[in-house]
Design a protein around this motif. Structure first.
Motif, short mmCIF file in Angstrom:
data_model
loop_
_atom_site.label_atom_id
_atom_site.label_comp_id
_atom_site.label_asym_id
_atom_site.label_seq_id
_atom_site.Cartn_x
_atom_site.Cartn_y
_atom_site.Cartn_z
N SER A 259 -4.05 9.51 1.65
CA SER A 259 -4.39 8.52 2.68
C SER A 259 -3.91 7.13 2.29
CB SER A 259 -5.89 8.47 2.89
OG SER A 259 -6.34 9.70 3.35
N ARG A 260 -3.51 6.38 3.29
CA ARG A 260 -3.13 5.00 3.11
C ARG A 260 -3.72 4.25 4.30
NH1 ARG A 260 3.07 3.57 1.99
NH2 ARG A 260 3.26 4.46 4.05
N PRO A 261 -4.47 3.17 4.09
CA PRO A 261 -5.22 2.56 5.19
C PRO A 261 -4.35 2.01 6.32
CG PRO A 261 -5.38 1.23 3.19
CD PRO A 261 -4.68 2.50 2.83
N VAL A 262 -3.17 1.50 6.04
CA VAL A 262 -2.38 0.86 7.09
C VAL A 262 -1.43 1.84 7.78
CG1 VAL A 262 -0.68 -0.94 7.55
CG2 VAL A 262 -2.51 -1.35 5.93
N ARG A 263 -0.70 2.63 7.02
CA ARG A 263 0.34 3.48 7.59
C ARG A 263 0.00 4.96 7.62
NH1 ARG A 263 5.94 0.88 5.38
NH2 ARG A 263 5.58 -1.19 6.21
N GLY A 264 -1.18 5.34 7.30
CA GLY A 264 -1.54 6.75 7.35
C GLY A 264 -1.44 7.44 6.02
N GLU A 265 -0.64 8.51 5.93
CA GLU A 265 -0.56 9.30 4.71
C GLU A 265 0.77 9.08 4.00
OE1 GLU A 265 -1.20 13.31 6.03
OE2 GLU A 265 -3.36 13.08 5.83
N PHE A 266 0.78 9.34 2.68
CA PHE A 266 2.01 9.31 1.91
C PHE A 266 2.00 10.49 0.95
CE2 PHE A 266 -0.99 6.92 -0.58
CZ PHE A 266 -0.71 7.23 -1.88
N THR A 267 3.15 10.80 0.36
CA THR A 267 3.29 11.98 -0.47
C THR A 267 2.87 11.71 -1.90
OG1 THR A 267 5.14 12.68 0.88
CG2 THR A 267 4.89 13.76 -1.22
N CYS A 268 2.07 12.63 -2.44
CA CYS A 268 1.65 12.61 -3.83
C CYS A 268 2.10 13.94 -4.43
CB CYS A 268 0.14 12.47 -3.91
SG CYS A 268 -0.51 12.69 -5.58
N ALA A 269 2.78 13.89 -5.57
CA ALA A 269 3.23 15.12 -6.24
C ALA A 269 2.27 15.44 -7.38
CB ALA A 269 4.64 14.94 -6.77
N CYS A 270 1.78 16.67 -7.40
CA CYS A 270 0.96 17.16 -8.51
C CYS A 270 1.87 18.03 -9.37
CB CYS A 270 -0.22 17.97 -7.99
SG CYS A 270 -1.34 17.00 -6.99
N VAL A 271 2.01 17.67 -10.64
CA VAL A 271 3.03 18.27 -11.49
C VAL A 271 2.40 18.88 -12.74
CG1 VAL A 271 5.12 17.80 -12.82
CG2 VAL A 271 4.70 16.55 -10.70
N LEU B 164 10.06 10.97 -12.69
CA LEU B 164 9.95 12.00 -11.65
C LEU B 164 10.20 11.43 -10.26
CD1 LEU B 164 6.90 13.98 -13.03
CD2 LEU B 164 9.29 14.68 -13.04
N ILE B 165 9.70 10.23 -9.99
CA ILE B 165 9.94 9.60 -8.69
C ILE B 165 11.43 9.29 -8.54
CG2 ILE B 165 9.52 7.52 -7.32
CD1 ILE B 165 6.62 7.61 -8.39
N SER B 166 12.05 8.80 -9.60
CA SER B 166 13.48 8.51 -9.57
C SER B 166 14.30 9.78 -9.35
CB SER B 166 13.89 7.84 -10.88
OG SER B 166 15.27 7.67 -10.94
N PHE B 167 13.93 10.86 -10.05
CA PHE B 167 14.62 12.13 -9.89
C PHE B 167 14.50 12.64 -8.45
CE2 PHE B 167 14.42 16.79 -9.87
CZ PHE B 167 15.68 17.09 -10.38
N ALA B 168 13.31 12.56 -7.89
CA ALA B 168 13.10 13.02 -6.50
C ALA B 168 13.87 12.14 -5.52
CB ALA B 168 11.61 12.99 -6.16
N GLY B 169 14.00 10.86 -5.83
CA GLY B 169 14.71 9.94 -4.95
C GLY B 169 16.19 10.23 -4.82
N ARG B 170 16.76 10.93 -5.79
CA ARG B 170 18.19 11.26 -5.74
C ARG B 170 18.48 12.39 -4.76
NH1 ARG B 170 19.11 11.13 -12.13
NH2 ARG B 170 17.02 11.92 -11.96
#
Length: 75
Positions: free
Chosen positions: A9-21, A33-39
């Protein structure tokens, strides 16, 4: 490495992605990990948050129990 994405949950824009690793015999930081996923993922699919776990809760069929992850890692 075993992972699963789930919405947070995010109060202004709704939901965002969280990775459980689960890291199996390796080490990585949240930023790596965020940088790797961004590619390879579009910006709206890229995880904004990474949570590390010892294991992921699974059903007998092997499917990941996402509702249990939400209980484990509340927003």
């Amino acid at each position: 490495m075993n992972d699963v994405d789930r919405p947070r949950s995010r109060p202004v824009r709704g939901e965002f992605t969280c990775a459980c690793v689960v890291l199996a015999g390796t080490s990585a930081t949240e930023e790596e990990l965020i940088s790797f996923a961004g590619r390879s993922l579009a910006a709206h699919k890229r995880p904004r948050l990474v949570r590390f776990a010892d294991d992921l809760p699974k059903k007998p069929s092997g499917k990941i129990m996402r509702h249990e992850l939400i209980k484990q890692f509340p927003s």
